[in-house]
Design a protein around this motif. Structure first.
Motif: not given
Length: 398
Positions: A73, A92-94, A67, A71
């Motif tokens: 995410w 904000g991405q995972a 990540v 979070g």
């Protein structure tokens, strides 16, 4: 006068001196390059150096999610262990990731599966910066020396070599040892009868040789024939030749005269120890060693542990083993002129004699863990060095 068939103890070398001479009698075998599959039990001839960084890239130490940022995410993909480089993560991405997977650039940390809360593609949880990431070069850097020369190669060393990307190692190979067991009276099967003795040395030697870090090439039984013994030694290409049952000075003992006839140098001609004083060590110009073992089984065992193990350590490029010291509850009396080698069981209280220590007996050795080395003299030893009956065992500490 000395008894017929026995070398006079006064002319024999002290036990410690003989052991040191046996270790100094040769040099380490020439290094060889071996595949990892053939290197177990050999000795590193050169340092083990990592050709690259390990790991080569940042990797996940857990199954979970790589990540970035705080979070929640959005899960945008999956990274398997064999996946190539993945594009940089955005805030904000995972990515779902497995242990060993390469983490994308920009990863804050890995949220392990057990702590992750997933609702559709939305991932919730808490991550500390750097959490569960194995950083590139964390185990070692490219060119880093991981182990020095002289280390005995065991399975963990082989695993390390493979982990850093090596397929071969430069090693000092295992010495090759051949054994010749002499005696017209010996039988190899069943119980002995009148005029016969069941051979106990032949079955004992291969295990001793292997445990001492060498390779047993053959165990051959010979008649009490000088010519037969000469031919066997002359035609043997092993690094170390063991001869049992022909090392004393009786009418059937041809080893010393045979070695002289073959041009060998007699380095050790008797050791002041009990049992095992008729043992001997000779050296040929080509570097081959011949070790004479007494014909009695326990005496042969003590001689192998004294001279054989010392010589094999040198051939393997290893130092002479240091012997730990243990207390002896009740004490053990010394011999006036010779070192005593006494079978003992190692306990939390110290070394306890097990009895049955005659030169022809193996009952005591079979019940023991070590031989207590009792220095010569009229005193009673309350502590002694221990010579392990398993040459490959880790020494005890007290």
């Amino acid at each position: 006068m000395p008894r017929p068939g026995h070398r006079h103890a006064a002319a024999s070398l002290p036990w410690d001196v003989a052991r040191e001479l046996a270790h100094a009698a040769s040099a380490a075998l020439a290094p060889r390059s071996l595949p990892l599959s053939a290197a177990d039990g050999t000795t590193l001839a050169t340092p083990l150096v990592s050709p690259g960084a390990v790991p080569p890239v940042d990797r996940s130490a857990m199954d979970g999610y790589a990540v970035r940022g705080e979070g929640p995410w959005q899960v945008v993909g999956t990274i398997l262990a064999g996946s190539g480089v993945v594009a940089e993560l955005q805030d904000g991405q995972a990515y779902a990731i497995v242990t060993g997977g390469s983490v994308p650039a920009g990863t804050t940390g890995v949220l392990q599966d057990e702590l992750a809360v997933l609702s559709g593609d939305e991932l919730l949880g808490t991550v500390v910066a750097g959490q569960h990431i194995r950083l590139a070069g964390e185990e070692c850097a490219a060119g880093e020396v991981l182990l020095p020369a002289g280390v005995r190669i065991d399975p963990s060393v082989l695993g390390l070599a493979a982990a850093v990307g090596l397929d071969r190692l430069t090693v000092i190979p295992k010495p090759r040892v051949a054994a010749f067991v002499t005696g017209d009276e010996l039988v190899q099967r069943g119980a002995s009868g009148p005029g016969q003795v069941r051979d106990a040395i032949g079955p004992m030697l291969p295990g001793l040789i292997e445990r001492a870090g060498a390779t047993c090439t053959t165990v051959t039984h010979l008649n009490d024939s000088r010519q037969e013994l000469l031919d066997a030694i002359a035609g043997c290409e092993a690094d170390v030749i063991l001869v049992s049952g022909s090392s004393a000075t009786g009418p059937a003992d041809h080893l010393r005269a045979g070695l002289t006839a073959l041009g060998a140098e007699l380095v050790i001609d008797g050791v002041a120890c009990r049992p095992g004083h008729p043992q001997a060590l000779a050296r040929f110009d080509d570097g081959r060693l011949v070790i004479g073992l007494p014909g009695n089984p326990f005496a042969a065992l003590t001689a192998f542990l004294t001279l054989g193990v010392a010589a094999l350590h040198r051939l393997r490029g290893l130092p002479l083993p240091t012997l730990p010291v243990a207390p002896i509850p009740g004490g053990l009396a010394g011999h006036p002129t010779s070192t005593r080698l006494v079978p003992v069981r190692v306990t939390p209280e110290g070394a306890v004699p097990v009895g049955h220590a005659g030169s022809a007996m193996l009952r005591g050795a079979a019940a023991a863990d070590a031989l207590a080395i009792i220095e010569p003299g009229p005193t009673t030893a309350i502590a002694a060095r221990l010579l392990s009956l398993d040459p490959g065992a880790t020494p005890w500490t007290f």
